[in-house]
Design an enzyme around this catalytic site. Structure first.
Site, PDB file in Angstrom:
ATOM      1  CB  SER A  70      -0.942   0.013   1.208  1.00  0.00           C
ATOM      2  OG  SER A  70      -0.222   0.159   2.410  1.00  0.00           O
ATOM      3  CE  LYS A 141      -2.870   2.412   4.795  1.00  0.00           C
ATOM      4  NZ  LYS A 141      -2.785   1.572   3.584  1.00  0.00           N
TER       5      LYS A 141
END
Length: 256
Positions: A70, A141
């Site tokens: 990701s 993230k």
């Protein structure tokens, strides 16, 4: 005289032999004791070192194994990044562009039932040393919006806007667009809007817009900032910084 001397000679010759056997028997006892003490010292030293490493990992710098793609291409699957747990402990707060590790409980995942304490302890110890995948509630993230920011996707050129300023996200995975999901949100104070660098392969704040919390991650759930690569050896060094948000105005001063 000769007949009396012989037994005495035999007695003298036999005495050292008996003494030698006893001496060798007693000499083995300290040797075994020393070996036992050596093992004890080794085990004690190992225990102290292990506790020291775990304390350092829990409070200063923690290895974090990247389990998914990701955050490609910034972070690769199998990378071990070193998470700086002191980055936000002395008045500093996460900034736009920071790559952070956080506990997604209550924002990205629902509250889960506690696992077996022994299993949890072993898994946590292995994960804290970077030997096992992190807990399913831990995520890595990039911070795209901080408290007060208005984050919109997308402008006419397909770019994310923060406080009315388009952001050229040079860290995005090659071929990805900033987002295929349109959104227009204002980040509440004390929370963060998180997105992965590989947008087409990232479940992030966008995927939780309709849920309680709206995909916002509380600042106090941030574990630390991913500052360095620890493995593989060919990637040792700092996690790349970005200047993409340098021109973004403060919240409330958006133009347009």
């Amino acid at each position: 005289m000769d007949t009396e001397a012989k037994p005495q000679e035999r007695d003298r010759s036999s005495a050292p032999a008996t003494g030698s056997e006893e001496g060798s028997r007693f000499s083995r006892i300290p040797s075994r004791w020393a070996t036992s003490m050596s093992w004890r010292r080794t085990l004690a030293l190992g225990a102290v070192c292990s506790v020291g490493v775990l304390l350092f990992s829990n409070f200063v710098v923690q290895p974090f194994l990247i389990p998914s793609g990701s955050m490609e291409s910034t972070l690769q699957v199998g990378d071990r990044v070193l998470v700086n747990k002191l980055a936000y402990r002395f008045g500093s707060v996460p900034q736009r562009g920071d790559v952070v590790v956080f506990d997604g409980t209550g924002s990205f995942v629902r509250e889960t039932s506690p696992e077996n304490p022994v299993t949890g302890l072993l898994r946590g110890a292995a994960a804290s040393l970077g030997f096992a995948e992190p807990a399913e509630t831990d995520f890595v993230k990039r911070v795209v919006g901080v408290g007060g920011d208005r984050v919109v996707c997308c402008d006419k050129r397909g770019r994310v806007e923060v406080n009315g300023r388009a952001v050229d996200e040079d860290y995005l995975f090659a071929g990805d667009v900033p987002s295929r999901v349109p959104f227009d949100i204002v980040v509440p104070d004390g929370t963060l809007w998180m997105m992965g660098d590989h947008r087409s392969n990232s479940r992030d704040s966008r995927d939780h817009l309709g849920e309680p919390g709206g995909g916002m991650v509380p600042v106090d759930k941030v574990i630390g900032r991913a500052d360095w690569f620890g493995w593989p050896l060919g990637r040792l060094g700092s996690v790349p910084d970005t200047t993409a948000f340098d021109a973004v105005p403060a919240p409330g001063s958006a133009h347009g």
